[in-house]
Scaffold this active site. Structure first.
Site, PDB file in Angstrom:
ATOM      1  N   ASP A 222       0.843  -1.200   0.000  1.00 28.23           N
ATOM      2  CA  ASP A 222       0.000   0.000   0.000  1.00 28.23           C
ATOM      3  C   ASP A 222       0.880   1.251   0.000  1.00 28.23           C
ATOM      4  OD1 ASP A 222      -2.324   1.457  -0.046  1.00 28.23           O
ATOM      5  OD2 ASP A 222      -2.774   1.215   2.081  1.00 28.23           O
ATOM      6  N   ARG A 226       0.036   9.067   0.523  1.00 32.12           N
ATOM      7  CA  ARG A 226      -0.718   9.231   1.781  1.00 32.12           C
ATOM      8  C   ARG A 226      -0.127   8.389   2.911  1.00 32.12           C
ATOM      9  NH1 ARG A 226      -3.572   6.275  -1.624  1.00 32.12           N
ATOM     10  NH2 ARG A 226      -3.695   4.065  -1.147  1.00 32.12           N
ATOM     11  N   ASN A 227       0.672   7.387   2.556  1.00 30.78           N
ATOM     12  CA  ASN A 227       1.281   6.523   3.574  1.00 30.78           C
ATOM     13  C   ASN A 227       2.768   6.819   3.789  1.00 30.78           C
ATOM     14  OD1 ASN A 227      -1.090   5.247   4.167  1.00 30.78           O
ATOM     15  ND2 ASN A 227      -0.835   3.716   2.551  1.00 30.78           N
ATOM     16  N   ASP A 240       2.542   3.395   7.889  1.00 32.94           N
ATOM     17  CA  ASP A 240       1.335   2.624   7.658  1.00 32.94           C
ATOM     18  C   ASP A 240       1.605   1.177   7.288  1.00 32.94           C
ATOM     19  OD1 ASP A 240      -1.408   2.268   7.582  1.00 32.94           O
ATOM     20  OD2 ASP A 240      -1.633   4.352   6.986  1.00 32.94           O
TER      21      ASP A 240
END
Ligand code: ACK
Length: 459
Positions: A222, A226-227, A240
């Protein structure tokens, strides 16, 4: 007589060599085991000794080295994995100061941690992830799994776990504090404010963190802006790890037929199609992160639906170069988006490439020219309206190749849409710049045809 003497000498020499080899082998084996004993038990073996107890995961990878990540799910008791990989912190050492936002399991806060080594006199800033009071045992285990994963990593570009609070409520995960928050939000708030070399420096950090994780045999699944978190010095760190085993991304996850969730825009085609998640699929995601960074947090594939993204990628469409993106960085993105996963670069080679570019900033001067923009934007030229190959080639100033197309029997726009780079080479179009120009136009055409079809238009 002479033969006997020679034979005796040979025997003596051979015996002498055998004795030397045996002594050398014994000496090195002994030294190896001494060094092993000097390290923590975990450096030599996956057995760990904590508080006088022997704990061990249910399975260990064959030939696993000390640098191999251990999936906490292989522990019979998830609490054991937490004890093994995360330091227990006393809740009295933590002060919560502000709420930063909502996480999957509860609030994420900023706060202070008193460090015990000097009697709680030093305080450092930390981020505190809390578990909502009243959460189920499963939620508690899932929540703490992130700590068991993060606790195994130590790298300047991977978020650092300070420890966990599990002996009192609320249960908390304490990590280093990253002043600028998540990379996507940070870039959107600072659109156009950085020099290209600063953006490339951020990418270098992300690639280096990913190189470390991939060398630990850890697949993130992932990786997205955003992570990634950014600190005050603009150092980017991978964060994350909660979603890394079973993708459950709340905002981006799209359900697969098997009930898993996949952040489609960031995921390699083979991972979407048959769940083949590897470091090579993380490299694909890294290419998307490069695109996010160079476009200051633009959404990959804009407002396309997930289905449109999947169909376009399958047909060969790739995101165009962001505005002012150096050609070398766009080329790196395209390399990461090779359909065949073994053709993609490794994180180690990506780090090397970025290092070279940073060392010679002149190499970043040349801006990618094949920027086609969003072919689905309302103001994008309609590439599906050409009535002949000649009209189309004229529009992209490549009419000089009309004869090449005709000779190869590519005389209709239907045939043009199916053309591949390999075919271009076969028809004598060998200049890479021209191949790119033609393929960009073909890909825009494919994207528009796909979009028109999904909207029910006849084309
Ligand atoms: O974009 P943000 O400011 O960065 O808002 C989100 C919010 O918490 C909910 O996830 C921020 N956040 C998460 N972890 C950290 C951290 N280690 N340091 C600083 N901010 C963090 C994230």
């Amino acid at each position: 007589m002479q033969v006997r003497i020679i034979a005796t000498v040979i025997v003596v020499v051979v015996m002498f060599l055998v004795v030397i080899i045996i002594v050398a082998v014994l000496f090195f084996r002994r030294r190896g085991s001494d060094e092993c004993n000097k390290k923590q038990p975990s450096d030599c073996d996956t057995l760990e000794y904590r508080n006088g107890e022997v704990t061990t995961p249910l399975f260990t990878a064959v030939g696993a080295s000390s640098r191999t990540y251990i999936d906490p799910h292989t522990y019979e008791d998830p609490n054991q994995a937490v004890r093994e990989f995360a330091r227990e912190i006393d809740a009295s050492c933590i002060t919560i100061e502000a709420i930063l936002g909502g996480g999957e399991f509860g609030d994420v806060c900023r706060g202070k941690l008193k460090l015990p080594p000097d009697g709680c006199r030093t305080e450092i800033d930390v981020a505190i992830k809390t578990l909502k009071p009243g959460s189920s045992d499963k939620a508690r285990n899932d929540f703490l799994t992130e700590a068991s994963i993060m606790g195994q990593f130590e790298h300047p570009n991977v978020i650092f776990l300070q420890g966990v609070v599990t002996k009192s409520n609320p249960v908390m995960i304490i990590t280093e504090y990253m002043e600028n928050g998540s990379l996507d939000t940070f870039l959107r708030a600072n659109d156009g404010k950085f020099q290209v070399i600063q953006l490339v420096g951020m990418l270098r950090g992300i690639a280096s963190g990913m190189q470390y994780l991939s060398e630990m045999n850890y697949v993130h699944r992932d990786l997205a802006a955003r992570n990634v978190l950014v600190n005050a010095q603009l150092v980017c760190k991978i964060a994350d790890f909660g979603l890394s085993r079973e993708i459950e991304s709340t905002t981006e996850g799209a359900y697969t037929t098997r009930g898993g969730k996949i952040p489609v825009r960031w995921t390699a085609p083979e991972a979407i199609a048959f769940r083949k998640f590897t470091s090579a699929s993380d490299v694909w995601s890294f290419g998307i992160v490069c695109w996010e960074v160079m476009s200051y947090g633009e959404r990959p594939y804009w407002n396309w639906s997930n289905q449109d993204v999947i169909k376009s990628i399958e047909k060969g469409y790739r995101l165009p170069a962001p505005m002012d993106c150096p050609e070398a960085i766009y080329q790196l993105m395209l390399d990461c988006w090779q359909k065949e996963r073994t053709h993609r670069p490794t994180f180690a080679s990506i780090v090397k490439t970025l290092d070279k570019l940073i060392r010679c900033p002149d190499t970043l001067r040349k801006i990618a020219q094949n920027r086609t923009g969003n072919p689905l934007a309302p103001d994008a030229p309609d590439m599906t309206q050409f009535n002949s190959v000649e009209e189309w080639l004229n529009s992209i100033k490549m009419a000089r190749y009309l004869e090449n197309f005709e000779r190869a029997g590519i005389t209709s726009m239907d045939a043009v849409v199916r053309v591949t780079v390999k075919e271009l080479t076969a028809l004598g179009i060998t200049l890479v710049g021209h191949q790119k120009k033609i393929m960009n136009s073909v890909q825009a055409m494919r994207a528009q045809i796909t979009a028109n079809l999904s909207e029910g238009f006849l084309v």
